[in-house]
Design an enzyme around this catalytic site. Structure first.
Site, PDB file in Angstrom:
ATOM      1  N   TYR A 272      -4.134 -55.396  35.340  1.00  0.00           N
ATOM      2  CA  TYR A 272      -4.954 -56.612  35.527  1.00  0.00           C
ATOM      3  C   TYR A 272      -5.938 -56.741  34.361  1.00  0.00           C
ATOM      4  CZ  TYR A 272      -8.336 -59.951  37.309  1.00  0.00           C
ATOM      5  OH  TYR A 272      -9.177 -61.045  37.432  1.00  0.00           O
TER       6      TYR A 272
ATOM      7  N   LYS B 194      -6.429 -59.687  31.412  1.00  0.00           N
ATOM      8  CA  LYS B 194      -7.680 -60.412  31.148  1.00  0.00           C
ATOM      9  C   LYS B 194      -8.195 -60.122  29.732  1.00  0.00           C
ATOM     10  CE  LYS B 194      -8.143 -62.896  34.863  1.00  0.00           C
ATOM     11  NZ  LYS B 194      -8.177 -64.361  34.816  1.00  0.00           N
TER      12      LYS B 194
HETATM   13  P1  NDP Z   1      -7.925 -67.030  44.569  1.00  0.00           P
HETATM   14  O1  NDP Z   1      -6.855 -66.087  44.987  1.00  0.00           O
HETATM   15  O2  NDP Z   1      -8.809 -67.605  45.614  1.00  0.00           O
HETATM   16  O3  NDP Z   1      -7.288 -68.220  43.728  1.00  0.00           O
HETATM   17  C1  NDP Z   1      -6.246 -68.023  42.810  1.00  0.00           C
HETATM   18  C2  NDP Z   1      -5.589 -69.353  42.480  1.00  0.00           C
HETATM   19  O4  NDP Z   1      -4.566 -69.127  41.506  1.00  0.00           O
HETATM   20  C3  NDP Z   1      -4.957 -69.996  43.692  1.00  0.00           C
HETATM   21  O5  NDP Z   1      -5.294 -71.367  43.745  1.00  0.00           O
HETATM   22  C4  NDP Z   1      -3.469 -69.823  43.457  1.00  0.00           C
HETATM   23  O6  NDP Z   1      -2.748 -70.944  43.953  1.00  0.00           O
HETATM   24  C5  NDP Z   1      -3.411 -69.816  41.919  1.00  0.00           C
HETATM   25  N1  NDP Z   1      -2.188 -69.164  41.470  1.00  0.00           N
HETATM   26  C6  NDP Z   1      -1.843 -67.853  41.586  1.00  0.00           C
HETATM   27  N2  NDP Z   1      -0.605 -67.663  41.119  1.00  0.00           N
HETATM   28  C7  NDP Z   1      -0.143 -68.864  40.690  1.00  0.00           C
HETATM   29  C8  NDP Z   1       1.067 -69.320  40.132  1.00  0.00           C
HETATM   30  N3  NDP Z   1       2.101 -68.489  39.889  1.00  0.00           N
HETATM   31  N4  NDP Z   1       1.198 -70.634  39.815  1.00  0.00           N
HETATM   32  C9  NDP Z   1       0.173 -71.475  40.038  1.00  0.00           C
HETATM   33  N5  NDP Z   1      -1.004 -71.120  40.580  1.00  0.00           N
HETATM   34  C10 NDP Z   1      -1.157 -69.823  40.904  1.00  0.00           C
HETATM   35  O7  NDP Z   1      -8.782 -66.221  43.488  1.00  0.00           O
HETATM   36  P2  NDP Z   1     -10.005 -66.654  42.547  1.00  0.00           P
HETATM   37  O8  NDP Z   1     -10.416 -68.043  42.796  1.00  0.00           O
HETATM   38  O9  NDP Z   1     -11.012 -65.592  42.643  1.00  0.00           O
HETATM   39  O10 NDP Z   1      -9.295 -66.526  41.127  1.00  0.00           O
HETATM   40  C11 NDP Z   1      -9.321 -67.529  40.145  1.00  0.00           C
HETATM   41  C12 NDP Z   1      -9.370 -66.889  38.772  1.00  0.00           C
HETATM   42  O11 NDP Z   1     -10.595 -66.188  38.640  1.00  0.00           O
HETATM   43  C13 NDP Z   1      -8.258 -65.879  38.480  1.00  0.00           C
HETATM   44  O12 NDP Z   1      -7.805 -66.067  37.165  1.00  0.00           O
HETATM   45  C14 NDP Z   1      -8.982 -64.533  38.623  1.00  0.00           C
HETATM   46  O13 NDP Z   1      -8.360 -63.539  37.851  1.00  0.00           O
HETATM   47  C15 NDP Z   1     -10.347 -64.909  38.101  1.00  0.00           C
HETATM   48  N6  NDP Z   1     -11.418 -64.009  38.472  1.00  0.00           N
HETATM   49  C16 NDP Z   1     -11.689 -63.767  39.789  1.00  0.00           C
HETATM   50  C17 NDP Z   1     -12.725 -62.907  40.127  1.00  0.00           C
HETATM   51  C18 NDP Z   1     -13.037 -62.544  41.536  1.00  0.00           C
HETATM   52  O14 NDP Z   1     -13.743 -61.529  41.752  1.00  0.00           O
HETATM   53  N7  NDP Z   1     -12.612 -63.307  42.527  1.00  0.00           N
HETATM   54  C19 NDP Z   1     -13.568 -62.299  39.089  1.00  0.00           C
HETATM   55  C20 NDP Z   1     -13.174 -62.617  37.739  1.00  0.00           C
HETATM   56  C21 NDP Z   1     -12.161 -63.468  37.469  1.00  0.00           C
HETATM   57  P3  NDP Z   1      -1.369 -70.865  44.764  1.00  0.00           P
HETATM   58  O15 NDP Z   1      -1.354 -69.583  45.521  1.00  0.00           O
HETATM   59  O16 NDP Z   1      -1.418 -72.086  45.627  1.00  0.00           O
HETATM   60  O17 NDP Z   1      -0.320 -70.956  43.723  1.00  0.00           O
HETATM   61  C1  8X3 Z   2     -11.905 -59.890  38.862  1.00  0.00           C
HETATM   62  C2  8X3 Z   2     -13.090 -59.086  39.093  1.00  0.00           C
HETATM   63  O1  8X3 Z   2     -14.007 -56.865  39.764  1.00  0.00           O
HETATM   64  O2  8X3 Z   2     -11.624 -57.004  39.661  1.00  0.00           O
HETATM   65  O3  8X3 Z   2     -11.613 -60.176  37.561  1.00  0.00           O
HETATM   66  O4  8X3 Z   2     -12.893 -56.981  37.623  1.00  0.00           O
HETATM   67  S1  8X3 Z   2     -12.862 -57.406  39.024  1.00  0.00           S
END
Ligand code: NDP
Ligand code: 8X3
Length: 257
Positions: free
Chosen positions: A157, A161
């Site tokens: 992961y 990133k």
């Molecule tokens: P969620 O799981 O709530 O949302 C993830 C979104 O990505 C969903 O809407 C999902 O939609 C979409 N997604 C996943 N796979 C696919 C695919 N193959 N095609 C299209 N859409 C896809 O997580 P977050 O909102 O937390 O994550 C959003 C971003 O933020 C990510 O890039 C994550 O790595 C990043 N992030 C999150 C953190 C956290 O702690 N939550 C911290 C740092 C970064 P669907 O399933 O409908 O396809």
């Molecule tokens: C998602 C947040 O805590 O897994 O990017 O690094 S963490």
């Protein structure tokens, strides 16, 4: 400040978490929204709700970002009134598993690499030429603290990133002679569906991630994205690292016992 009313925005991963919060934040600004993701019903409901609440144009588009042909076709077949994308929010992404490389699941690795890295590239490649032609645009990549730090169980992961981080920097170089701005918004711990997905639906393990600490909310990140793209045109926010007050680094989190 740039007025976001009627700007056309494409959000990947708008069906939950940070992407959904971005959709709501930009709906309040009365932007025109293209909402993408795989869960069609959720996207359609969100689009209908935002249209009804804010009297804006919304277009739900079912899209698996891992499929390069689907991505190309989806962008090429956008209805005329949604073709001029002003802002691309590359948000779709996921983590799968916390296992060591030696025990790791190759399927999990490929899902992360195909979504977080390759998917982001496919959609960006499809959208940028139009922005260049029209002479403007914003690309906001939702990276992570995992794009600059590595923690136990983070391996692949974190690598995806780190790749997003490098692509953001590379894009900024490639587009420096255009008015297009490229930004990274890098969150620490945000409570969304992220951990449930990471633990393959194991809610107890997902809840334990945030035990005794106050994580960020998806809305906190959406506010940051709004800030980034509403700066005057001569201002480019290159990177924004946003942590909960209880988090100091990827490995240092304060938890109340
Ligand atoms: P969620 O799981 O709530 O949302 C993830 C979104 O990505 C969903 O809407 C999902 O939609 C979409 N997604 C996943 N796979 C696919 C695919 N193959 N095609 C299209 N859409 C896809 O997580 P977050 O909102 O937390 O994550 C959003 C971003 O933020 C990510 O890039 C994550 O790595 C990043 N992030 C999150 C953190 C956290 O702690 N939550 C911290 C740092 C970064 P669907 O399933 O409908 O396809
Ligand atoms: C998602 C947040 O805590 O897994 O990017 O690094 S963490």
């Amino acid at each position: 400040m740039i007025n976001l009313k009627d700007k056309t925005l494409l959000i990947t991963g708008a069906s939950s978490g940070i992407g959904e919060a971005c959709a709501k934040a930009f709906a309040r600004e009365r932007s025109k929204l293209i909402l993408t993701g795989r869960r069609t019903k959720l996207l359609k409901k969100l689009a209908d709700d935002l249209t009804a609440q804010f009297d804006i144009k919304t277009l739900p588009v079912s899209l698996d970002i891992r499929d390069k042909n689907q991505v190309k076709k989806a962008i090429e077949s956008l209805p005329e009134q949604y073709r001029s994308i002003d802002i691309l929010i590359n948000n779709a992404g996921l983590a799968r598993g916390v296992t060591k490389i030696q025990d790791g699941s190759i399927n999990d690795w490929e899902e992360m690499i195909d979504t977080n890295f390759k998917g982001l590239l496919y959609i960006t490649r499809a959208v940028i030429p139009g922005m260049i032609k029209r002479g403007g645009g914003d690309i906001v990549n939702i990276g992570s603290i995992a794009g600059s730090q590595v923690y136990p169980g983070g391996n692949v992961y974190c690598a995806t990133k780190h790749a997003v981080n490098a692509i953001t920097k590379g894009l900024r170089i490639d587009l420096v002679d255009t008015p297009i701005r490229v930004s990274a918004v890098d969150p620490g711990m945000v409570e969304t569906e992220y951990s449930i997905v990471r633990y393959h639906g194991d809610k107890d393990s997902a809840d334990a991630v945030y035990k005794g600490m106050n994580p960020l909310h998806a809305e906190d990140i959406a506010e940051a994205v709004l800030f980034v793209v509403s700066r005057p045109v001569h201002v480019q926010i290159a990177e924004m690292l946003i942590l909960p007050a209880d988090q100091a680094s990827a490995m240092v989190v304060h938890r109340k016992r």
